[in-house]
Write a protein that holds these residues in place. Structure first.
Motif, PDB file in Angstrom:
ATOM      1  N   GLN A  20      41.841  25.138  42.174  1.00  0.00           N
ATOM      2  CA  GLN A  20      42.330  25.997  41.101  1.00  0.00           C
ATOM      3  C   GLN A  20      43.806  26.247  41.355  1.00  0.00           C
ATOM      4  N   SER A  25      45.820  32.555  37.475  1.00  0.00           N
ATOM      5  CA  SER A  25      44.538  32.849  38.117  1.00  0.00           C
ATOM      6  C   SER A  25      44.614  34.170  38.869  1.00  0.00           C
ATOM      7  N   ASP A  29      39.892  36.258  37.741  1.00  0.00           N
ATOM      8  CA  ASP A  29      39.640  35.029  37.004  1.00  0.00           C
ATOM      9  C   ASP A  29      39.452  33.856  37.965  1.00  0.00           C
ATOM     10  N   HIS A  33      33.933  32.630  40.370  1.00  0.00           N
ATOM     11  CA  HIS A  33      33.022  33.399  39.507  1.00  0.00           C
ATOM     12  C   HIS A  33      32.066  32.463  38.755  1.00  0.00           C
ATOM     13  N   SER A  34      32.664  31.477  38.080  1.00  0.00           N
ATOM     14  CA  SER A  34      31.804  30.597  37.275  1.00  0.00           C
ATOM     15  C   SER A  34      30.932  29.708  38.160  1.00  0.00           C
ATOM     16  N   ASP A 272      37.906  43.151  44.014  1.00  0.00           N
ATOM     17  CA  ASP A 272      38.539  43.255  42.699  1.00  0.00           C
ATOM     18  C   ASP A 272      38.183  44.585  42.029  1.00  0.00           C
TER      19      ASP A 272
END
Lengths: 311, 128
Positions: A20, A25, A29, A33-34, A272
């Protein structure tokens, strides 16, 4: 210099590399997470905070996307490092000297893991076996459980393997080290041997080490307990950028963390939610290392305990 | 008191081996480390530790097999074996047989995730 004694080399199975890039980011985000939502395990993660967001490198279990053999990678670890900067620096210098590229490097309490292209696996193993002092009966092995045992455990105690996530993930407890010296050395790939030798010469104990490679640039991070100064040859100093500061380190590990999805992501979410931001993070084996700005380590523990259980 | 007794820590998770070893060394035990069952048997034969902390699920040779080899060897059977197991619910006694055919003659066991302090108490009980 006599060969450095280690106990073993561990070889991960083939995975594919996923990255990433930092642009946009924010920690809320993160790619993790995904991947966690899709129950995808990330056995090795390196994350660094940049001016543009978080840069993340990770390995995913599963088939390598067709047409992208360059994404096929494996993780090769040596252990134990004994917290010696000499071992850490020696390894970096070794990769530099042999001209073998790696994608990123992460340490845990005992291991130093390099993620390399699958095509480089044999070369890396040969290099390590020829260089380190290993026990006579040692053979590098790929962790794999005996089928009978796996079937027995999965049938009766499914929760002991990779296929679930508790509401609060069980750990062996958190460890906090505050006010550590954080050194960052940036250089080109061709500077790796010199940078590694400089780290080797620190002769200090390190608590966490990580290297991220972006194209031709390598960022190497080292957390030590004592104030240390990286010394580079004067004629080459312009090829390197050395920065230092202070940071807190939180480490934890747990049963079969390396086989289970969503562990790092759960930690990232906890931080977070508490408004805490990661400077660096690394996962390898069953360990997670979280580097936070100085003063935030203490605050992070109650935040993490919302998602994790300690004995 | 530990009187520098030798403890062998066996687990394929090097980080756990390190964490347990540090605790033991802090209590003045001598520590040897092994990372799979084959290496464990080599060190047990050579070093004759007073106690073995033994993981169950390991490559090359699992903890059940190692435990059986220790406890069925006249020269080794007095070595104390403490199993680390994520399937501790199945261990009703330390000499048990259950219907899936797994048996152990271990002297004690600690469920994973382990409580290091509880593990140290068990070690002290057996080595004290």
């Amino acid at each position: 210099m006599s060969a450095i004694r280690i106990n073993g080399i561990r070889v991960g199975h083939q995975m594919f590399h996923c990255r990433q890039y930092p642009e946009g980011s924010a920690s809320g985000d993160l790619l993790t997470h995904s991947l966690a939502r899709n129950k995808l395990n990330l056995p090795c993660i390196g994350l660094e905070h940049t001016d543009f967001g978080h840069a993340l490198s990770c390995c995913l279990e599963g088939e390598v996307p067709s047409g992208h053999p360059e994404q096929a990678v494996c993780m090769i670890s040596v252990y134990p490092h004994g917290s010696k900067s000499a071992t850490l620096g020696y390894l970096l210098a070794l990769f530099g000297r042999h001209g073998i590229p790696f994608l990123y490097m992460v340490s845990s309490n005992a291991m130093i893991s390099f993620v390399v292209n699958q095509a480089e696996k044999a070369r890396v193993l040969t290099m390590l076996e020829q260089t380190f002092d290993l026990p006579p009966t040692h053979t590098p092995y790929e962790p794999s459980f005996q089928e009978e045992t796996v079937e027995f455990v999965k049938k009766r105690y499914q929760e002991t393997r990779a296929y679930f996530q508790e509401k609060r993930i069980k750990t062996y407890g958190f460890s906090l080290a505050s006010g550590l010296e954080l050194i960052c050395v940036s250089c080109g790939r061709d500077g790796l041997e010199v940078a590694g030798t400089a780290i080797q010469d620190l002769d200090a104990r390190f608590d966490f080490g990580m290297a991220m490679v972006h194209g031709e640039t390598c960022h190497f991070y080292c957390l030590t307990r004592a104030e240390t100064k990286v010394s580079l040859p004067a004629e080459q100093s312009t090829a390197f950028r050395v920065e230092s500061g202070t940071a807190d380190l939180v480490t934890f590990h747990g049963p079969h963390f390396g086989d289970r999805f969503g562990i790092f992501n759960a930690a990232a979410v906890c931080l977070d939610v508490a408004g805490l931001d990661l400077t660096l993070a690394g996962c390898t084996g069953a360990s997670v290392s979280l580097v936070l700005p100085e003063g935030q380590g203490e605050v992070s523990l109650p935040a993490l305990e919302k998602g994790f259980e300690t004995p | 008191m530990s009187e520098n007794k030798l403890v062998l820590v066996v687990d394929d998770d090097p980080d756990l081996v390190e964490a347990v070893s540090m605790k033991l060394e802090a209590k003045s035990y001598k520590v040897e480390k092994a990372y799979d069952g084959v290496e464990a048997m080599e060190k047990i034969g050579a070093e004759k530790p007073a106690l073995v902390i033994l993981d169950v699920m390991m490559p090359r040779k699992n903890g059940w097999e190692v435990c059986e080899e220790i406890k069925t060897d006249d020269g080794l059977k007095d070595i104390v074996v403490v199993l680390l197991t994520a399937v501790a619910d199945s261990v009703k006694t330390t000499s048990y047989t259950h219907h899936d055919g797994k048996t152990t003659l271990a002297d004690d066991y600690v469920p994973k995730p382990i409580d290091l302090d509880a593990l140290m108490e068990i070690v002290e009980d057996h080595c004290g």
